[in-house]
Design a protein around this motif. Sequence first.
Motif: not given
Lengths: 417, 137
Positions: A337, A339, A347, A350, A386, A388-389, A395
């Motif tokens: 990941t 971040t 959103p 996305l 993938t 995501e917030n 992010t």
Amino acid sequence: MKVLVAEDDRVSLKVLERFLEKWGHQPLTCENGLDAWNLVSEQKDIEMGLVDWMMPGLDGLELVRRIRSSERSTPFHVILITAKSEKKDMLTAFEAGADDFLVKPVDPMELNSRIKVGSRLVESQKQLYLKNVALTKAVTEMEDLAEQRARMLLHADRLASLGVLTAGIAHEINNPTTFISGNAQTLERCWPLVERTLKSKAESTPERDRRKIDLVLTEIPKMLSGIRNGVERISAIINGLKTYSRKDREHFEPVDLNQCVHRALILCGNRLNHLEAEVVLELDTDLPNTRGNAQKLEQVLVNLIVNAADAMEELTGRVRPRLVFRTSFDPMHTELTVTDNGVGIPPEKLPDIWNPFFTSKDVGKGTGLGLSISQGIIEDHKGTITAENAAKGGTRFTIRLPKAVPDSTDDREAGAS
Amino acid sequence: MSLILLIVDDEEMIRDMLSRHFSLLDYDVMTAANGREAVRILETQRIDVVITDVMMPDMNGIELLRYIKEHNPTLRPIVITGYVTLDNALSCLRLGAETFIFKPLQDLAELENAVNRIEERLKNWQRKLRELRGMKP
């Protein structure tokens, strides 16, 4: 078992009710056909009926007909009770939809036996019904799966044609770009000569025409740099498209994701240093190798880092940029990941970020191909990526890749080809 | 003595652009639209540097390199290409190409440097050959 008892003679009704309770059933009584019909319509779990033929309003025969023509999906076993004993009456009752036929006066022992027979029938019908429901569900699931698969194939097919198309476009645009670029560069080299010549000519030119020459002298360098700028942007897009359409499966080998992170950070070090970003490495030292192409995976990471840097730059002065890399694994996969604590992605946008040419950056700054290419690379690796917030803003991108199988024949074959 | 360049590309505008550029840099320039034309020129004329495209109808760049390796082995062709596969790149290396440069040639300096390297190499050999002649009894 819930048993409906429809009988207009109160004494008989009471007697039947007692017996049923004694035999462990739950009797529901009513004194006319219409009440019985309402009861049966409301309670779908009534599984048996002891119905008197002769009743005021709706008689037993009519009640049975109604029940049989209704769309009741649960089993309902009807025993018609009557003083009529003629053979043709029995036939009429069965014709109407009764399952069994008892002649008054009812012998309790016989009734009990017949109820037991009915129960067995109801039970097997119920099993059949449940199996049917399960089967219908399975069929629906199979159909759904088939539909999903068809959609995926269609998507893959579209992607494949997109790849062929983009490779073609990239090639076709390349040639004209080459001569625009080359001519502009040659022109830039010649410009000092032209400039000198024009300047000396301007001195001997009347004031009126001189203005035009002066304008040419100041504007042509700008025009040249405009051409150069355009060519650079086209080149960046072409390079992106070329990567987009290329498949380099043959170079798959065991890859250490932690190493990829380190190397990508070396490539992007300047950018992050410039932002004074805090880089946090939570890399699992026991991380098993994944199977793939290290350079391609680094390219994905570089894309993610550059995007993160852009997103964090927008918040300069407000929050200290912080970029966290974490690796982990489970029995089948390795996971990475990335971040950031930048501006994040709205959103509603996305789902769009993976589309080719989608960009939130200023015109000319991004080609909009980075994430699309990255997704292509990860899919080539049979992995997923993938976005995501993150909870605290910013992010998070998650990449999951299959673990390398030690001594995989696939690797050796691929390496040999 | 100025070097003679042969530019091989099926796209006329690219041939024009490159020949203009190198003419302005005082090279003598010849052009060919495909490998076959290039071979005809190589058969009749001294050429010092070949700059060739890969994808061309009627004898492509790789086939031209193969011909040059056999018939003009002192040449070190420069390959310019829009799309190169690993196979193509390795073929170029094996067939004695000086380098390959990606279109759209965002910086012509890369191409000029390659030409300069070839020029240096040729001059070096000329020097050596002169020395050899001087050493003869």
